[in-house]
Scaffold this motif. Sequence first.
Motif, PDB file in Angstrom:
ATOM      1  N   ALA A 172       0.829  -1.206   0.000  1.00 23.76           N
ATOM      2  CA  ALA A 172       0.000   0.000   0.000  1.00 23.76           C
ATOM      3  C   ALA A 172       0.861   1.253   0.000  1.00 23.76           C
ATOM      4  O   ALA A 172       0.471   2.285  -0.557  1.00 23.76           O
ATOM      5  CB  ALA A 172      -0.919  -0.003   1.213  1.00 23.76           C
ATOM      6  N   ALA A 173       2.040   1.177   0.639  1.00 27.33           N
ATOM      7  CA  ALA A 173       2.946   2.324   0.730  1.00 27.33           C
ATOM      8  C   ALA A 173       4.260   1.862   1.345  1.00 27.33           C
ATOM      9  O   ALA A 173       4.336   0.775   1.937  1.00 27.33           O
ATOM     10  CB  ALA A 173       2.340   3.446   1.578  1.00 27.33           C
ATOM     11  N   VAL A 174       5.272   2.704   1.201  1.00 27.12           N
ATOM     12  CA  VAL A 174       6.572   2.481   1.835  1.00 27.12           C
ATOM     13  C   VAL A 174       6.922   3.714   2.654  1.00 27.12           C
ATOM     14  O   VAL A 174       6.729   4.849   2.190  1.00 27.12           O
ATOM     15  CB  VAL A 174       7.681   2.233   0.792  1.00 27.12           C
ATOM     16  CG1 VAL A 174       9.018   1.974   1.485  1.00 27.12           C
ATOM     17  CG2 VAL A 174       7.317   1.073  -0.125  1.00 27.12           C
ATOM     18  N   PHE A 175       7.434   3.503   3.867  1.00 25.42           N
ATOM     19  CA  PHE A 175       7.875   4.592   4.732  1.00 25.42           C
ATOM     20  C   PHE A 175       9.328   4.330   5.135  1.00 25.42           C
ATOM     21  O   PHE A 175       9.644   3.246   5.632  1.00 25.42           O
ATOM     22  CB  PHE A 175       7.026   4.678   6.000  1.00 25.42           C
ATOM     23  CG  PHE A 175       5.596   5.093   5.773  1.00 25.42           C
ATOM     24  CD1 PHE A 175       5.201   6.404   6.007  1.00 25.42           C
ATOM     25  CD2 PHE A 175       4.649   4.175   5.336  1.00 25.42           C
ATOM     26  CE1 PHE A 175       3.882   6.791   5.811  1.00 25.42           C
ATOM     27  CE2 PHE A 175       3.327   4.556   5.133  1.00 25.42           C
ATOM     28  CZ  PHE A 175       2.944   5.867   5.366  1.00 25.42           C
ATOM     29  N   LEU A 176      10.201   5.309   4.937  1.00 25.87           N
ATOM     30  CA  LEU A 176      11.578   5.207   5.396  1.00 25.87           C
ATOM     31  C   LEU A 176      11.754   5.994   6.688  1.00 25.87           C
ATOM     32  O   LEU A 176      11.315   7.145   6.785  1.00 25.87           O
ATOM     33  CB  LEU A 176      12.555   5.755   4.356  1.00 25.87           C
ATOM     34  CG  LEU A 176      12.646   5.031   3.010  1.00 25.87           C
ATOM     35  CD1 LEU A 176      13.777   5.630   2.181  1.00 25.87           C
ATOM     36  CD2 LEU A 176      12.840   3.538   3.176  1.00 25.87           C
ATOM     37  N   THR A 177      12.404   5.369   7.683  1.00 25.69           N
ATOM     38  CA  THR A 177      12.695   6.100   8.912  1.00 25.69           C
ATOM     39  C   THR A 177      13.839   7.090   8.701  1.00 25.69           C
ATOM     40  O   THR A 177      13.813   8.193   9.240  1.00 25.69           O
ATOM     41  CB  THR A 177      13.065   5.138  10.057  1.00 25.69           C
ATOM     42  OG1 THR A 177      14.188   4.341   9.676  1.00 25.69           O
ATOM     43  CG2 THR A 177      11.879   4.245  10.415  1.00 25.69           C
ATOM     44  N   HIS A 178      14.836   6.689   7.907  1.00 28.50           N
ATOM     45  CA  HIS A 178      15.942   7.580   7.563  1.00 28.50           C
ATOM     46  C   HIS A 178      16.694   6.993   6.378  1.00 28.50           C
ATOM     47  O   HIS A 178      16.583   5.796   6.083  1.00 28.50           O
ATOM     48  CB  HIS A 178      16.878   7.822   8.753  1.00 28.50           C
ATOM     49  CG  HIS A 178      17.508   6.608   9.350  1.00 28.50           C
ATOM     50  ND1 HIS A 178      16.806   5.529   9.853  1.00 28.50           N
ATOM     51  CD2 HIS A 178      18.817   6.285   9.536  1.00 28.50           C
ATOM     52  CE1 HIS A 178      17.624   4.617  10.334  1.00 28.50           C
ATOM     53  NE2 HIS A 178      18.858   5.036  10.129  1.00 28.50           N
ATOM     54  N   VAL A 179      17.392   7.868   5.683  1.00 34.51           N
ATOM     55  CA  VAL A 179      18.073   7.453   4.460  1.00 34.51           C
ATOM     56  C   VAL A 179      19.503   7.053   4.805  1.00 34.51           C
ATOM     57  O   VAL A 179      20.407   7.890   4.872  1.00 34.51           O
ATOM     58  CB  VAL A 179      18.033   8.564   3.398  1.00 34.51           C
ATOM     59  CG1 VAL A 179      18.770   8.128   2.134  1.00 34.51           C
ATOM     60  CG2 VAL A 179      16.587   8.919   3.066  1.00 34.51           C
ATOM     61  N   GLU A 180      19.673   5.762   5.086  1.00 34.42           N
ATOM     62  CA  GLU A 180      20.957   5.183   5.460  1.00 34.42           C
ATOM     63  C   GLU A 180      21.043   3.835   4.756  1.00 34.42           C
ATOM     64  O   GLU A 180      20.025   3.151   4.592  1.00 34.42           O
ATOM     65  CB  GLU A 180      21.028   5.032   6.980  1.00 34.42           C
ATOM     66  CG  GLU A 180      22.412   4.783   7.542  1.00 34.42           C
ATOM     67  CD  GLU A 180      22.395   4.883   9.064  1.00 34.42           C
ATOM     68  OE1 GLU A 180      23.286   5.541   9.612  1.00 34.42           O
ATOM     69  OE2 GLU A 180      21.492   4.296   9.706  1.00 34.42           O
ATOM     70  N   GLY A 181      22.242   3.427   4.336  1.00 36.69           N
ATOM     71  CA  GLY A 181      22.403   2.286   3.451  1.00 36.69           C
ATOM     72  C   GLY A 181      21.626   1.044   3.821  1.00 36.69           C
ATOM     73  O   GLY A 181      20.986   0.426   2.976  1.00 36.69           O
ATOM     74  N   GLU A 182      21.653   0.650   5.112  1.00 34.00           N
ATOM     75  CA  GLU A 182      21.010  -0.610   5.498  1.00 34.00           C
ATOM     76  C   GLU A 182      19.517  -0.470   5.760  1.00 34.00           C
ATOM     77  O   GLU A 182      18.839  -1.453   6.093  1.00 34.00           O
ATOM     78  CB  GLU A 182      21.693  -1.206   6.737  1.00 34.00           C
ATOM     79  CG  GLU A 182      21.433  -0.490   8.045  1.00 34.00           C
ATOM     80  CD  GLU A 182      22.422   0.623   8.345  1.00 34.00           C
ATOM     81  OE1 GLU A 182      22.579   0.974   9.526  1.00 34.00           O
ATOM     82  OE2 GLU A 182      23.025   1.150   7.382  1.00 34.00           O
ATOM     83  N   HIS A 183      18.984   0.740   5.601  1.00 32.21           N
ATOM     84  CA  HIS A 183      17.554   0.965   5.841  1.00 32.21           C
ATOM     85  C   HIS A 183      16.803   1.466   4.618  1.00 32.21           C
ATOM     86  O   HIS A 183      15.575   1.419   4.593  1.00 32.21           O
ATOM     87  CB  HIS A 183      17.360   1.976   6.981  1.00 32.21           C
ATOM     88  CG  HIS A 183      17.933   1.536   8.284  1.00 32.21           C
ATOM     89  ND1 HIS A 183      17.386   0.525   9.034  1.00 32.21           N
ATOM     90  CD2 HIS A 183      19.031   1.952   8.964  1.00 32.21           C
ATOM     91  CE1 HIS A 183      18.123   0.342  10.133  1.00 32.21           C
ATOM     92  NE2 HIS A 183      19.123   1.196  10.103  1.00 32.21           N
ATOM     93  N   ALA A 184      17.518   1.977   3.624  1.00 32.74           N
ATOM     94  CA  ALA A 184      16.860   2.649   2.504  1.00 32.74           C
ATOM     95  C   ALA A 184      17.331   2.148   1.148  1.00 32.74           C
ATOM     96  O   ALA A 184      17.069   2.783   0.132  1.00 32.74           O
ATOM     97  CB  ALA A 184      17.094   4.163   2.605  1.00 32.74           C
TER      98      ALA A 184
END
Length: 211
Positions: free
Chosen positions: A69-81
């Motif tokens: 339905a959607a994607v949410f990123l907590t922060h833009v860091e290599g192992e998370h984004a």
Amino acid sequence: CALGTGRYPQPEIGALPFCVWPLRMPHGIGVANAYLIGECGSGRAILFDTGAGIEALAASWPKAIRELAAVFLTHVEGEHAGGLCDVVARFGAPEAFIPVGATAACGRPLGEGEVRRYGRLEVGAYTTPGHAAQHNCYLVHMAGDATGPAVLVSGDLVFAGSVGGAYFSHEQLQANLRRMLGMLAPGTIIAPGHGPLTTVENELRYNPFVV
């Protein structure tokens, strides 16, 4: 160290009115987490963080989820984004959100107090810089039931027994840590960027970095 040796108290995770799938991907000597949250049995979910890339994410992807339905990123860091655009394209996500001020292809900014609703699920954004200059936490609960069981997707703000490295601002990390843990119900489940699930009550009681 206490967590790794089994000496850190871990709470019993209570039942929720929706389903949560932790996606655990190898990172360094530990794991990085992404999460799928959706109405049980629907085949559709919301993704929080994307791991290091589409291959790592796909390796732990549950067969039950066929659509985002959607994607949410907590922060833009290599192992998370990693691989955000690849994830959006593969799973047909109509929208993807990033913290205000962050830069990521395919992502739209979402700031403090903004809310998105997907079916019966509601996602509220909280701006929580400290670990990074641009960092969000997301509170997920059933719409119309603000006092019911909820999940805080905390990114690298707080973990079971620890907190994120204050690479941007120690003062802001501590202030946002106190704010988030102080405002949420004790039974709120914390889904952190690294390590196991925990609860607000558990971290207020045992986490030595919560001051």
